[in-house]
Design an enzyme around this catalytic site. Structure first.
Site, PDB file in Angstrom:
ATOM      1  N   HIS A   5       4.398  -0.285   0.794  1.00  0.00           N
ATOM      2  CA  HIS A   5       3.845  -1.293   1.889  1.00  0.00           C
ATOM      3  C   HIS A   5       2.372  -1.228   1.823  1.00  0.00           C
ATOM      4  O   HIS A   5       1.789  -2.020   2.544  1.00  0.00           O
ATOM      5  CB  HIS A   5       4.255  -1.017   3.277  1.00  0.00           C
TER       6      HIS A   5
HETATM    7  C1  UD1 Z   1       0.383  -0.268   9.350  1.00  0.00           C
HETATM    8  C2  UD1 Z   1      -0.528   1.005   9.222  1.00  0.00           C
HETATM    9  C3  UD1 Z   1      -0.271   1.986   8.123  1.00  0.00           C
HETATM   10  C4  UD1 Z   1       1.360   2.492   8.329  1.00  0.00           C
HETATM   11  C5  UD1 Z   1       2.221   1.238   8.295  1.00  0.00           C
HETATM   12  C6  UD1 Z   1       3.776   1.586   8.611  1.00  0.00           C
HETATM   13  C7  UD1 Z   1      -2.953   0.625   9.709  1.00  0.00           C
HETATM   14  C8  UD1 Z   1      -4.394   0.371   9.057  1.00  0.00           C
HETATM   15  N1  UD1 Z   1      -1.834   0.523   8.785  1.00  0.00           N
HETATM   16  O1  UD1 Z   1       0.390  -0.751   8.274  1.00  0.00           O
HETATM   17  O2  UD1 Z   1      -0.980   3.021   8.090  1.00  0.00           O
HETATM   18  O3  UD1 Z   1       1.628   3.330   7.187  1.00  0.00           O
HETATM   19  O4  UD1 Z   1       1.746   0.550   9.642  1.00  0.00           O
HETATM   20  O5  UD1 Z   1       4.531   0.505   8.640  1.00  0.00           O
HETATM   21  O6  UD1 Z   1      -2.836   0.886  10.987  1.00  0.00           O
HETATM   22  N2  UD1 Z   1       4.457  -6.995  10.864  1.00  0.00           N
HETATM   23  C9  UD1 Z   1       5.561  -7.669  11.303  1.00  0.00           C
HETATM   24  N3  UD1 Z   1       6.457  -6.914  12.253  1.00  0.00           N
HETATM   25  C10 UD1 Z   1       5.691  -5.812  13.069  1.00  0.00           C
HETATM   26  C11 UD1 Z   1       4.532  -5.404  12.600  1.00  0.00           C
HETATM   27  C12 UD1 Z   1       3.716  -6.040  11.356  1.00  0.00           C
HETATM   28  O7  UD1 Z   1       6.413  -8.518  10.968  1.00  0.00           O
HETATM   29  O8  UD1 Z   1       6.151  -5.179  13.992  1.00  0.00           O
HETATM   30  C13 UD1 Z   1       3.703  -7.833   9.588  1.00  0.00           C
HETATM   31  C14 UD1 Z   1       2.680  -8.826  10.083  1.00  0.00           C
HETATM   32  O9  UD1 Z   1       2.672  -9.936   9.435  1.00  0.00           O
HETATM   33  C15 UD1 Z   1       1.363  -8.021   9.937  1.00  0.00           C
HETATM   34  C16 UD1 Z   1       1.768  -6.978   8.894  1.00  0.00           C
HETATM   35  O10 UD1 Z   1       3.193  -6.650   9.060  1.00  0.00           O
HETATM   36  O11 UD1 Z   1       0.433  -8.767   9.741  1.00  0.00           O
HETATM   37  C17 UD1 Z   1       1.001  -5.690   8.808  1.00  0.00           C
HETATM   38  O12 UD1 Z   1       1.231  -5.304   9.850  1.00  0.00           O
HETATM   39  P1  UD1 Z   1      -0.067  -4.125  10.227  1.00  0.00           P
HETATM   40  O13 UD1 Z   1       0.139  -3.271  11.555  1.00  0.00           O
HETATM   41  O14 UD1 Z   1      -1.364  -4.762  10.257  1.00  0.00           O
HETATM   42  O15 UD1 Z   1       0.008  -3.231   9.115  1.00  0.00           O
HETATM   43  P2  UD1 Z   1       1.019  -2.345   8.290  1.00  0.00           P
HETATM   44  O16 UD1 Z   1       1.078  -2.861   6.904  1.00  0.00           O
HETATM   45  O17 UD1 Z   1       2.220  -2.276   8.883  1.00  0.00           O
END
Ligand code: UD1
Length: 362
Positions: free
Chosen positions: A204
């Site tokens: 990821h």
């Molecule tokens: C975040 C953390 C990362 C951790 C990871 C585990 C930061 C900078 N990054 O990254 O350190 O290893 O979580 O998963 O805090 N999304 C969904 N559903 C959700 C959450 C997110 O669909 O419940 C999608 C959204 O499109 C979002 C993308 O995933 O934009 C990324 O989510 P985000 O929380 O920004 O970062 P992660 O890549 O999950």
């Protein structure tokens, strides 16, 4: 002592679970649990509360996804209101996600004692958002709990006073050890139709999945490996979006050598990894879990903030270069569980140590 405990994203949940349990034996501590809502899908959040028996958060800030600035800022604005209303003596944050630094900054500026669990880890790669979050959170924390010796060295080098730092072990491993037996009852393998030897993939990191070039290179070499060992891949929402937009998802879904699934709950994932032949990942936490499960891990990153996993013989860093990934997989397929040693203090008692120290400082 009123402690506000903060969770926001998936890897936070397994770190907070053993602390919430350990507080029950600490009458001087009144814990509150705040969810920032950084992760909000059932599979990324609620499923972990259910699996791990974490109490319902007292408050959910419901910030959701957004750019780093927006997400961090939204958490800060909403968390400041919570602190002003509830007046905690202490704010405890875990890990390195945006919610960690956002709530840490709010606490520090309100003069509330800040506690960081999983402090001191350093990848020395400032291109990772998590590295910025770690360095900043540690620099403003009053009490720092460290999972491995490298954390002690890193904090000493950065000038953090040693009396504020405690090497206590790893709360995420507390959760693993507490749930290992229960996870064996999961029927995930039959549900996914997996039999015999298999590998597990999780990816990821933006550096691996956000560009077509890097993601398609990785998929190509995974397809080669899958000819030898079938690969089970619980796909993170970010990665799913990228695989779809780069036109790579269809080919993977059609291959009989890959089993793609949506993100799994904690117990299912633990069952899957503990029975695997090898793990390929770019996650920090999965590297640590693999060391305790004694399943060799090939890490698709150039660096790790968790060097103890390499030192105990569980982990190899291979970046995203296909030749290095191939070599790493060949190494992993030759590793036996008995080749992997136990990381120091990863014994299931980290949360108890933390709560004892917190209680003694009231
Ligand atoms: C975040 C953390 C990362 C951790 C990871 C585990 C930061 C900078 N990054 O990254 O350190 O290893 O979580 O998963 O805090 N999304 C969904 N559903 C959700 C959450 C997110 O669909 O419940 C999608 C959204 O499109 C979002 C993308 O995933 O934009 C990324 O989510 P985000 O929380 O920004 O970062 P992660 O890549 O999950």
């Amino acid at each position: 002592m009123k402690i506000i405990n903060v969770v926001g994203a998936r890897p936070n949940f397994m770190k907070i679970a053993p602390l919430m349990r350990a507080y029950q034996d600490a009458p001087s501590i009144v814990p509150m649990l705040i969810h920032t809502g950084q992760h909000y899908d059932h599979a990324m959040s609620k499923a972990f509360f259910d699996d791990l028996g974490i109490p319902r958060p007292d408050i959910n800030l419901e910030v959701g996804s957004g750019s780093h600035a927006r997400q961090t800022a939204d958490v800060m604005v909403r968390f400041e209101e919570v602190c002003l209303e509830h007046k905690p003596d202490c704010v405890l944050v875990v890990g390195d996600v945006n919610s960690t630094i956002a709530c840490g900054m709010v606490a520090a500026k309100l003069g509330i004692r800040l506690v960081h669990v999983e402090a001191g880890l350093r990848s020395f790669d400032r291109r990772m958002p998590e590295e910025i979050n770690r360095v900043l959170t540690d620099s403003i924390s009053d009490l720092l709990f460290v999972t491995e010796r490298s954390g002690l060295e890193n904090l000493a080098r950065e000038g953090v006073a040693s009396e504020r730092v405690h090497f206590v072990g790893n709360v995420m491993i507390d959760t693993l050890l507490a749930n290992r037996a229960r996870a064996q009852e999961s029927d995930v393998l039959s549900r996914l139709g997996v039999t015999g030897d298999y590998g597990v993939v999780t990816l990821h990191r933006p550096s691996n999945v956000d560009t077509r070039d890097s993601l398609s290179r990785i998929v190509e070499v995974l397809a080669e490996l899958a000819e030898k060992v079938p690969l089970v891949w619980p796909v993170h929402p970010r990665t799913k979006q990228r695989l779809t937009s780069f036109g790579l998802l269809g080919e993977l879904e059609a291959s009989p050598r890959f089993v793609l699934t949506a993100g799994l709950g904690y117990l299912d994932f633990l069952k899957l990894t503990s029975s695997a032949r090898l793990i390929l990942t770019d996650s920090g936490g999965v590297q640590e879990e693999s060391a305790v499960l004694k399943v060799p891990c090939v890490t698709l990153r150039e660096n790790t903030e968790r060097p103890v996993t390499c030192e105990v013989g569980a982990n190899r860093l291979v970046g995203s270069d296909p030749a290095a990934i191939r070599e790493g997989c060949a190494w992993a397929l030759g590793v036996k569980a008995s080749d992997i040693a136990d990381p120091e203090l990863w014994d299931g008692k980290a949360a108890t140590r933390i709560v004892e120290i917190l209680s003694s400082t009231t």
